[in-house]
Design a protein around this motif. Structure first.
Motif, PDB file in Angstrom:
ATOM      1  N   LYS A   1     -16.091   0.405   2.860  1.00 14.54           N
ATOM      2  CA  LYS A   1     -15.312   1.610   3.147  1.00 14.54           C
ATOM      3  C   LYS A   1     -15.524   2.697   2.097  1.00 14.54           C
ATOM      4  CE  LYS A   1     -11.765  -0.888   5.714  1.00 14.54           C
ATOM      5  NZ  LYS A   1     -10.326  -1.236   5.834  1.00 14.54           N
TER       6      LYS A   1
ATOM      7  N   LYS B   1      -7.749   8.299   0.263  1.00 12.00           N
ATOM      8  CA  LYS B   1      -8.490   7.085   0.638  1.00 12.00           C
ATOM      9  C   LYS B   1      -7.530   5.922   0.912  1.00 12.00           C
ATOM     10  CE  LYS B   1     -12.398   6.841   0.582  1.00 12.00           C
ATOM     11  NZ  LYS B   1     -13.418   7.010   1.666  1.00 12.00           N
TER      12      LYS B   1
ATOM     13  N   GLN C   1      -5.657   6.404   4.213  1.00 10.43           N
ATOM     14  CA  GLN C   1      -6.457   6.002   5.378  1.00 10.43           C
ATOM     15  C   GLN C   1      -6.317   4.503   5.633  1.00 10.43           C
ATOM     16  OE1 GLN C   1     -10.504   7.270   4.680  1.00 10.43           O
ATOM     17  NE2 GLN C   1      -9.936   9.428   4.478  1.00 10.43           N
ATOM     18  N   HIS C   2      -6.335   3.739   4.555  1.00  7.34           N
ATOM     19  CA  HIS C   2      -6.174   2.287   4.680  1.00  7.34           C
ATOM     20  C   HIS C   2      -4.790   1.953   5.233  1.00  7.34           C
ATOM     21  CE1 HIS C   2      -6.644  -1.969   3.745  1.00  7.34           C
ATOM     22  NE2 HIS C   2      -5.492  -1.934   3.093  1.00  7.34           N
TER      23      HIS C   2
ATOM     24  N   MET D   1     -11.865  -2.591  -0.659  1.00  9.12           N
ATOM     25  CA  MET D   1     -12.371  -1.583   0.272  1.00  9.12           C
ATOM     26  C   MET D   1     -13.869  -1.346   0.063  1.00  9.12           C
ATOM     27  SD  MET D   1      -9.126   1.062   0.195  1.00  9.12           S
ATOM     28  CE  MET D   1      -9.817   2.244   1.374  1.00  9.12           C
TER      29      MET D   1
ATOM     30  N   GLU E   1      -1.573   1.200  12.373  1.00 15.08           N
ATOM     31  CA  GLU E   1      -2.097   1.242  13.740  1.00 15.08           C
ATOM     32  C   GLU E   1      -2.204  -0.165  14.334  1.00 15.08           C
ATOM     33  OE1 GLU E   1      -6.016   2.872  16.201  1.00 15.08           O
ATOM     34  OE2 GLU E   1      -5.780   3.320  14.068  1.00 15.08           O
ATOM     35  N   GLU E   2      -2.650  -1.124  13.525  1.00  9.89           N
ATOM     36  CA  GLU E   2      -2.753  -2.496  14.025  1.00  9.89           C
ATOM     37  C   GLU E   2      -1.370  -3.086  14.301  1.00  9.89           C
ATOM     38  OE1 GLU E   2      -4.854  -6.801  12.979  1.00  9.89           O
ATOM     39  OE2 GLU E   2      -5.240  -5.056  11.692  1.00  9.89           O
TER      40      GLU E   2
ATOM     41  N   LYS F   1       6.614   4.696   5.584  1.00 12.66           N
ATOM     42  CA  LYS F   1       5.523   5.687   5.613  1.00 12.66           C
ATOM     43  C   LYS F   1       6.081   7.109   5.473  1.00 12.66           C
ATOM     44  CE  LYS F   1       1.208   7.006   6.372  1.00 12.66           C
ATOM     45  NZ  LYS F   1       1.325   8.478   6.217  1.00 12.66           N
TER      46      LYS F   1
ATOM     47  N   MET G   1      -2.898   3.794   7.118  1.00  9.89           N
ATOM     48  CA  MET G   1      -2.836   4.187   8.533  1.00  9.89           C
ATOM     49  C   MET G   1      -3.497   3.145   9.436  1.00  9.89           C
ATOM     50  SD  MET G   1      -1.056   6.852   8.877  1.00  9.89           S
ATOM     51  CE  MET G   1      -1.470   7.143  10.609  1.00  9.89           C
ATOM     52  N   ALA G   2      -4.594   2.540   8.956  1.00  6.23           N
ATOM     53  CA  ALA G   2      -5.266   1.494   9.735  1.00  6.23           C
ATOM     54  C   ALA G   2      -4.365   0.275   9.893  1.00  6.23           C
ATOM     55  CB  ALA G   2      -6.578   1.105   9.052  1.00  6.23           C
ATOM     56  N   LEU G   3      -3.640  -0.068   8.839  1.00 12.50           N
ATOM     57  CA  LEU G   3      -2.706  -1.195   8.898  1.00 12.50           C
ATOM     58  C   LEU G   3      -1.571  -0.909   9.877  1.00 12.50           C
ATOM     59  CD1 LEU G   3      -2.401  -1.978   5.071  1.00 12.50           C
ATOM     60  CD2 LEU G   3      -3.666  -3.329   6.758  1.00 12.50           C
TER      61      LEU G   3
ATOM     62  N   THR H   1       0.828  -1.215   0.000  1.00 12.74           N
ATOM     63  CA  THR H   1       0.000   0.000   0.000  1.00 12.74           C
ATOM     64  C   THR H   1       0.855   1.254   0.000  1.00 12.74           C
ATOM     65  OG1 THR H   1      -1.754  -1.177   1.209  1.00 12.74           O
ATOM     66  CG2 THR H   1      -1.857   1.221   1.181  1.00 12.74           C
TER      67      THR H   1
END
Length: 236
Positions: free
Chosen positions: A139, A69, A72-73, A134, A79-80, A98, A75-77, A50
């Protein structure tokens, strides 16, 4: 005697139950560790792809809302990953990737080699598939996903056509007009075959055709014998 036997049975049962509990705890932890490892492996692959796709899209001048968009995906990855392995080498690697992606600016000159174009196509195709995933995950709407897919498809086509144009210009300056012409014809063919609206393709087609005619001007055969005969006939 009976009491002693009963006590022994109870003790053996207790030991058995304790062994089962310990085995369950150990097995559960092993399964949890294995699941965590597998999840981190998947997150690593998805985050890397990504973020690399984001860098390619930024360099190629992709629409900002598509970039937002996908960001955002990403960032979610990330964060996990930070929740599962906050102080890991993986977290450090992804954070650095990043930062690199965030600093990337538009630079279409990076796609002037066959290798760079093929790499870009791989990540643009990945972005297209990710958009579909997505949408399925709720999403974004299906209509928005289709719009984004069309934009990414056209970006892919434009990237290839522009690369051929760049090669043609470089070769023409070097005096190799024959190979330059071949690249321009390839660029034209890519655009003609593209399943995009004609109004979207036409400006690039006109630009390429003008370049072709500069290298290989159209032959002027004159009016010809037939036209001259007609002129004589009409003038009689």
């Amino acid at each position: 005697m009976l009491g002693d036997n009963l006590y022994l049975v109870i003790m053996i049962a207790g030991v058995g139950i304790l062994a089962l509990v310990v085995n369950y705890v150990v097995t559960s932890r092993e399964q949890e560790s294995e699941a965590r490892k597998e999840r981190l492996g998947w997150l690593k692959t998805q985050a890397e792809h990504t973020l690399n796709a984001l860098s390619v899209l930024k360099e190629s001048g992709c629409r900002q809302d598509i970039i937002d968009k996908l960001n955002q995906h990403a960032m979610a990855l990330i964060e996990e990953i930070s929740l599962l392995a906050p102080d890991s080498e993986l977290m450090t690697q992804i954070s650095e990737l990043k930062e690199t992606s965030d600093r990337t600016k538009v630079d279409k000159s990076r796609f002037n080699s066959d290798r760079a174009v093929k790499r870009a196509q791989i990540y643009i195709n990945f972005a297209e598939k990710l958009i579909v995933q997505m949408a399925k995950a709720g999403k974004m709407t299906g209509q928005l996903a289709r719009t984004y897919q069309q934009e990414l498809y056209w970006l892919n086509v434009s990237l290839v056509a522009d690369a051929h144009q760049h090669q043609a210009n470089r070769l023409s300056e070097m005096g190799d007009k024959h190979t330059a012409l071949t690249h321009l014809k390839h660029a034209k063919a890519v655009l003609v075959r593209a399943t995009a609206p004609q109004r979207q393709k036409q400006p690039k087609l006109d630009e390429i055709q003008a370049s072709i005619e500069r290298i290989q001007p159209k032959r002027n055969f004159g009016s010809g014998a037939l036209a001259e005969s007609l002129d004589d006939y009409l003038n009689d």
